[in-house]
Design a protein around this motif. Structure first.
Motif, PDB file in Angstrom:
ATOM      1  N   UNK A   1      54.413   4.018  16.073  1.00  0.00           N
ATOM      2  CA  UNK A   1      55.697   3.797  15.459  1.00  0.00           C
ATOM      3  C   UNK A   1      56.174   2.374  15.728  1.00  0.00           C
ATOM      4  N   UNK A   2      55.897   1.898  16.927  1.00  0.00           N
ATOM      5  CA  UNK A   2      56.313   0.536  17.265  1.00  0.00           C
ATOM      6  C   UNK A   2      55.557  -0.507  16.469  1.00  0.00           C
ATOM      7  N   UNK A   3      54.262  -0.260  16.236  1.00  0.00           N
ATOM      8  CA  UNK A   3      53.461  -1.210  15.454  1.00  0.00           C
ATOM      9  C   UNK A   3      53.980  -1.254  14.023  1.00  0.00           C
ATOM     10  N   UNK A   4      54.290  -0.092  13.460  1.00  0.00           N
ATOM     11  CA  UNK A   4      54.830  -0.041  12.102  1.00  0.00           C
ATOM     12  C   UNK A   4      56.163  -0.753  11.996  1.00  0.00           C
ATOM     13  N   UNK A   5      57.001  -0.592  12.998  1.00  0.00           N
ATOM     14  CA  UNK A   5      58.305  -1.262  12.987  1.00  0.00           C
ATOM     15  C   UNK A   5      58.161  -2.769  13.155  1.00  0.00           C
ATOM     16  N   UNK A   6      57.214  -3.183  13.997  1.00  0.00           N
ATOM     17  CA  UNK A   6      57.025  -4.614  14.239  1.00  0.00           C
ATOM     18  C   UNK A   6      56.466  -5.319  13.008  1.00  0.00           C
ATOM     19  N   UNK A   7      55.639  -4.637  12.234  1.00  0.00           N
ATOM     20  CA  UNK A   7      55.047  -5.251  11.050  1.00  0.00           C
ATOM     21  C   UNK A   7      55.900  -4.993   9.817  1.00  0.00           C
ATOM     22  N   UNK A   8      56.347  -3.768   9.641  1.00  0.00           N
ATOM     23  CA  UNK A   8      57.058  -3.392   8.425  1.00  0.00           C
ATOM     24  C   UNK A   8      58.471  -3.926   8.322  1.00  0.00           C
ATOM     25  N   UNK A   9      59.181  -4.006   9.439  1.00  0.00           N
ATOM     26  CA  UNK A   9      60.573  -4.466   9.408  1.00  0.00           C
ATOM     27  C   UNK A   9      60.716  -5.895   8.900  1.00  0.00           C
ATOM     28  N   UNK A  10      60.046  -6.860   9.532  1.00  0.00           N
ATOM     29  CA  UNK A  10      60.141  -8.239   9.027  1.00  0.00           C
ATOM     30  C   UNK A  10      59.578  -8.402   7.622  1.00  0.00           C
ATOM     31  N   UNK A  11      58.507  -7.670   7.308  1.00  0.00           N
ATOM     32  CA  UNK A  11      57.931  -7.781   5.968  1.00  0.00           C
ATOM     33  C   UNK A  11      58.916  -7.281   4.911  1.00  0.00           C
ATOM     34  N   UNK A  12      59.574  -6.157   5.194  1.00  0.00           N
ATOM     35  CA  UNK A  12      60.557  -5.630   4.244  1.00  0.00           C
ATOM     36  C   UNK A  12      61.732  -6.583   4.089  1.00  0.00           C
ATOM     37  N   UNK A  13      62.234  -7.115   5.195  1.00  0.00           N
ATOM     38  CA  UNK A  13      63.349  -8.061   5.117  1.00  0.00           C
ATOM     39  C   UNK A  13      62.984  -9.292   4.297  1.00  0.00           C
ATOM     40  N   UNK A  14      61.764  -9.799   4.501  1.00  0.00           N
ATOM     41  CA  UNK A  14      61.342 -10.982   3.766  1.00  0.00           C
ATOM     42  C   UNK A  14      61.169 -10.662   2.279  1.00  0.00           C
ATOM     43  N   UNK A  15      60.513  -9.548   1.980  1.00  0.00           N
ATOM     44  CA  UNK A  15      60.282  -9.195   0.580  1.00  0.00           C
ATOM     45  C   UNK A  15      61.585  -8.904  -0.157  1.00  0.00           C
ATOM     46  N   UNK A  16      62.471  -8.161   0.474  1.00  0.00           N
ATOM     47  CA  UNK A  16      63.748  -7.856  -0.177  1.00  0.00           C
ATOM     48  C   UNK A  16      64.629  -9.094  -0.275  1.00  0.00           C
ATOM     49  N   UNK A  17      64.701  -9.868   0.787  1.00  0.00           N
ATOM     50  CA  UNK A  17      65.558 -11.057   0.775  1.00  0.00           C
ATOM     51  C   UNK A  17      65.122 -12.074  -0.254  1.00  0.00           C
ATOM     52  N   UNK A  18      63.842 -12.374  -0.280  1.00  0.00           N
ATOM     53  CA  UNK A  18      63.340 -13.337  -1.258  1.00  0.00           C
ATOM     54  C   UNK A  18      63.316 -12.724  -2.647  1.00  0.00           C
ATOM     55  N   UNK A  19      62.901 -11.462  -2.739  1.00  0.00           N
ATOM     56  CA  UNK A  19      62.793 -10.805  -4.041  1.00  0.00           C
ATOM     57  C   UNK A  19      64.116 -10.665  -4.765  1.00  0.00           C
ATOM     58  N   UNK A  20      65.147 -10.245  -4.058  1.00  0.00           N
ATOM     59  CA  UNK A  20      66.459 -10.069  -4.685  1.00  0.00           C
ATOM     60  C   UNK A  20      67.036 -11.422  -5.086  1.00  0.00           C
ATOM     61  N   UNK A  21      66.920 -12.401  -4.199  1.00  0.00           N
ATOM     62  CA  UNK A  21      67.460 -13.735  -4.507  1.00  0.00           C
ATOM     63  C   UNK A  21      66.742 -14.366  -5.705  1.00  0.00           C
ATOM     64  N   UNK A  22      65.427 -14.248  -5.751  1.00  0.00           N
ATOM     65  CA  UNK A  22      64.672 -14.827  -6.874  1.00  0.00           C
ATOM     66  C   UNK A  22      64.923 -14.069  -8.168  1.00  0.00           C
TER      67      UNK A  22
END
Length: 93
Positions: A1-22
Motif C-alpha cells: 500500500x505504501x509503494x502504491x501511495x508513493x508512486x501513485x499519489x505524485x503521478x496523479x497530482x502531476x497528471x491532473x494538475x498539468x492535464x486540467x490546466x492544459x
C-alpha cells in the motif's frame, strides 16, 4: 500500500494538475498548446521512468523486502541521472 501511495499519489497530482490546466488553456486558445521540453527535462524524466518501472517490477519479485543491493542500485541510478543532467545542462553553454 505504501509503494502504491508513493508512486501513485505524485503521478496523479502531476497528471491532473498539468492535464486540467492544459485542457483549460487549449479550450481558451482553440488549438493545441505548444510545450517546449528542454533536454534536461527529457533526461530526468527518462531516469524517473526507469527507476519507477524498476521499482514496480523488482520490489514485488523480492516479496516487498528490499535489501542493501537495491538501495545501492537506486543511489547509482540517481548519480547517473544527476551527472547526465548536469552534462546536458552545462554542455549547452
Amino acid at each position: 500500500m505504501g509503494v502504491g501511495a508513493a508512486i501513485g499519489g505524485p503521478a496523479m497530482n502531476m497528471l491532473l494538475g498539468i492535464g486540467i490546466a492544459c485542457t483549460i488553456k487549449c479550450g481558451k486558445l482553440g488549438h493545441a498548446y505548444p510545450l517546449a521540453a528542454p533536454h534536461s527535462l527529457i533526461v530526468s524524466g527518462s531516469f524517473l521512468m526507469a527507476s519507477l518501472l524498476g521499482s514496480m517490477t523488482i520490489v514485488p519479485f523480492n516479496k516487498f523486502a528490499v535489501g542493501k543491493k537495491y538501495g545501492i542500485w537506486l543511489f547509482t541510478l540517481y548519480l547517473a541521472m544527476f551527472s547526465s543532467t548536469m552534462y546536458v545542462t552545462l554542455a549547452k553553454k
